[in-house]
Write a protein that holds these residues in place. Structure first.
Motif, short mmCIF file in Angstrom:
data_model
loop_
_atom_site.label_atom_id
_atom_site.label_comp_id
_atom_site.label_asym_id
_atom_site.label_seq_id
_atom_site.Cartn_x
_atom_site.Cartn_y
_atom_site.Cartn_z
N PRO A 81 10.52 5.74 7.61
CA PRO A 81 10.46 5.91 6.15
C PRO A 81 10.18 7.34 5.70
O PRO A 81 10.16 7.60 4.49
CB PRO A 81 9.33 4.96 5.73
CG PRO A 81 8.49 4.77 6.95
CD PRO A 81 9.43 4.88 8.11
N GLY A 114 13.91 0.54 3.92
CA GLY A 114 12.68 1.19 4.38
C GLY A 114 12.93 2.62 4.81
O GLY A 114 12.54 3.56 4.13
N ARG A 163 7.29 -4.80 6.13
CA ARG A 163 7.50 -3.78 7.16
C ARG A 163 8.05 -4.40 8.45
O ARG A 163 8.48 -3.69 9.34
CB ARG A 163 6.20 -3.04 7.45
CG ARG A 163 5.64 -2.35 6.22
CD ARG A 163 4.45 -1.47 6.54
NE ARG A 163 3.89 -0.88 5.33
CZ ARG A 163 4.42 0.16 4.69
NH1 ARG A 163 5.51 0.73 5.16
NH2 ARG A 163 3.86 0.63 3.60
#
Length: 594
Positions: A231, A238, A409
């Motif tokens: 990121p 992401g 995530r």
């Protein structure tokens, strides 16, 4: 001649008055006694409810800790207290008072709450506690680093029944009217929160019991593409795909096979076809063949299918799905498994892996990109090996995985349609959901080819009008702050070497920003700091979207504001958060319409 009527003797009138007064006094005394008795019952019921909720929470914690005996004891205590509270609230005196219109509403609400707590304890907590020994996280691990998928499969049917009952109880409480009495209303809110948590926990366990056995190879070997997103250079899912691996699973045992960097993934001779809408929106960026743009859509299943197609054609290995992880999720997992040691003796822990992989390494290897990728690849390989070898406390590992899922995530895709639907329902798919509920999803994608998004911070606000008409005006405001202060960092980090045609001062964050809105909405305008923003519009999976470009000088903030006209859709607003380095502030002021 008629004589006048004889008046009633005064003593008789006084006698009647005394009887009336005496009767009124008796009634008053009875009312006071009833009120005192109701107060006694209410305090007793409240104590029992509080105790039942306390035991319920303890039972759930014991379940997660694998303490079967304590889970059963606490669940049984909750059952006893809940039954006592229900008995008190259904006492004949209480029931009579609850039948009084309006005034009896709080008492009726307490009756309904005690019914729900009794059902929660008897129908959910107690049978769940009985399963604690079967699906104890530590018991699911075997000495040969495998997961006991058989135990999960055997427990799943009962878990499904318990999960259905938990959601049924939750729905009952949700549909119950509130009370004019604040104390009762507050108690209802607390109960609803606990029921929601319990229902989510049980359903999540049921989903895991459905997914893990087949996905871990209970029915034969499975193979997955494992991508590590970076990121520091943002992408809508992401971050840029950096290192990758191929993971195999069979009979509960997981192994990491191939590992490499994005530079080692070739453009496929026969790219996957994701359909006309996808091509119209993204084909100009060559996502099918350029790994750097493979996750240009916020819908993770698209990226997963592209990655799988690339690897299958390059290696000849059939893949069953894809998993993506970022360094922040890696830090949660290393906190649970313990640090890893690299070949040079360096220890990498959960405390420093994010900074090492997203910031320090770019400065350390500023002039040697190959060495930097090898360094990151080694960190990824060691970390995944620690996870797949079942190191660390199982409950802490599960907690780390849960946090990663919650923050989006950790993303998972399965080529099996049923499994993919379960993943979507569980929030693991990171998809652009095909929902009609109010929706606002803002994502950014780095356009300069640098690593400056490590310094990006966001604040998101989504507000909408009332439910009074078929449509309403809504506003989505996003503040982007570039916190970079050190302009002496390498150009690879803060320049635009990845996009040489740009002529931007070092330290400038140059990104594409996209808003996905509510299905059926019209994006009326978009502005940057109050000035009109040039946007391209389209539709993806039923959601209108608008894409524009922003430049954020170092140390400054820009505000992007969207005005929309959207349908007054029912349901809770959905506001996904793109998993970048920051933890953005998200404010939602959208009335929930029926």
């Amino acid at each position: 001649m008629t004589s006048a009527a004889t008046p009633e003797p005064a003593p008789r009138r006084k006698s009647r008055l005394r009887w009336w007064l005496l009767g009124a006094l008796v009634v008053l005394v009875l009312l006071v006694v009833a009120a005192l008795y109701l107060g006694y019952l209410g305090l007793k019921a409240k104590d029992s409810l509080d105790s039942a909720r306390g035991h319920a929470s303890s039972a759930q914690r014991a379940f997660l800790a694998g303490d079967t005996d304590k889970a059963v004891d606490e669940a049984n205590a909750a059952v006893t207290d809940a039954a006592s509270a229900k008995d008190d609230a259904h006492n004949p005196v209480w029931s009579a008072a609850a039948a009084i219109p309006w005034l009896g509403d709080p008492l009726q609400s307490v009756q309904e709450m005690t019914d729900s707590v009794d059902a929660l304890a008897s129908d959910v907590l107690a049978p769940t506690a009985e399963l604690a020994g079967v699906i104890n996280p530590d018991n699911l691990r075997a000495e040969d680093n495998t997961i006991n998928t058989t135990a999960l499969s055997e427990a799943q049917p009962q878990l499904a029944v318990i999960a259905d009952r938990a959601e049924e109880i939750q729905a009952d409480v949700t549909s119950t009217d509130g009370s004019w009495f604040g104390t009762v209303s507050d108690a209802r809110t607390q109960l609803l929160d606990q029921l929601t948590e319990s229902a989510r926990f049980i359903r999540g366990t049921d989903t895991a019991a459905q997914l893990l056995p087949p996905m871990l190879g209970a029915g034969g070997e499975r193979n997955y593409f494992f991508g590590f997103q970076t990121p520091a250079e943002s992408r809508p899912t992401g971050g840029l795909l950096g290192a990758y691996g191929v993971v195999s699973a069979e009979n509960g045992r997981v192994d990491v096979d191939d590992l490499g960097t994005n530079a080692e993934i070739d453009a496929p001779p026969n790219p996957v076809d994701l359909g006309e809408e996808y091509d119209y929106n993204y084909k100009y960026s060559r996502p099918y063949t350029d790994i750097r743009n493979s996750n240009i859509s916020a819908h993770f299943p698209y990226a997963a299918q592209i990655w799988m197609s690339m690897w299958e054609q390059q290696s000849g290995t059939k893949l069953d799905g894809a998993v993506a992880l970022d360094p922040i999720a890696l830090s949660y997992l290393l906190d649970a498994t313990g640090p890893v040691t690299l070949a040079n003796g360096q220890k990498v822990s959960g405390d420093d892996v994010t900074e090492l992989t997203l910031s320090t390494s770019y400065q350390q290897f500023a002039n040697n990109n190959t060495a930097r990728k090898a360094y990151l690849q080694e960190i990824a390989q060691k970390s995944v090996s620690a996870l797949t070898s079942m190191r660390g406390n199982t409950s802490k590992v599960l907690e780390a995985l849960g946090r990663s899922v919650h923050e989006q995530r950790l993303m998972v895709y399965s080529a099996d349609e049923r499994e993919q639907q379960l993943l979507a329902d569980a929030g693991l798919a990171h998809d652009v959901a095909e929902t009609a509920a109010p929706y606002a999803n803002v994502v950014v994608g780095n356009l300069a080819g640098n690593k400056i998004d490590y310094y990006l911070e966001r604040a998101i606000t989504y507000s909408a009008g009332s439910c009074d008409s078929d449509t309403r005006t809504s506003t989505v405001e996003v503040k982007f702050t570039n916190t970079l202060t050190d302009l002496n960092l390498p150009p690879y980090v803060i320049g635009s070497l990845g996009n040489p045609q740009l002529q931007l001062p070092n330290g400038t964050n140059f990104s594409a920003v996209t808003l996905y809105g509510t299905q059926g909405a019209t994006i009326d305008s978009a502005t940057i700091d109050g000035e009109s923003m040039l946007i391209a519009v389209g539709t993806e999976r039923g959601h209108p979207f608008a894409t524009g470009q922003i430049q954020i000088p170092p140390g400054e903030t820009v505000t992007v504001t969207y005005q929309l006209t959207e349908p007054t859709s029912p349901g809770e607003p959905v506001v996904p958060v793109q998993p970048l380095v920051d933890d953005p502030e998200v404010k939602v002021d959208v009335p929930v319409c029926g």
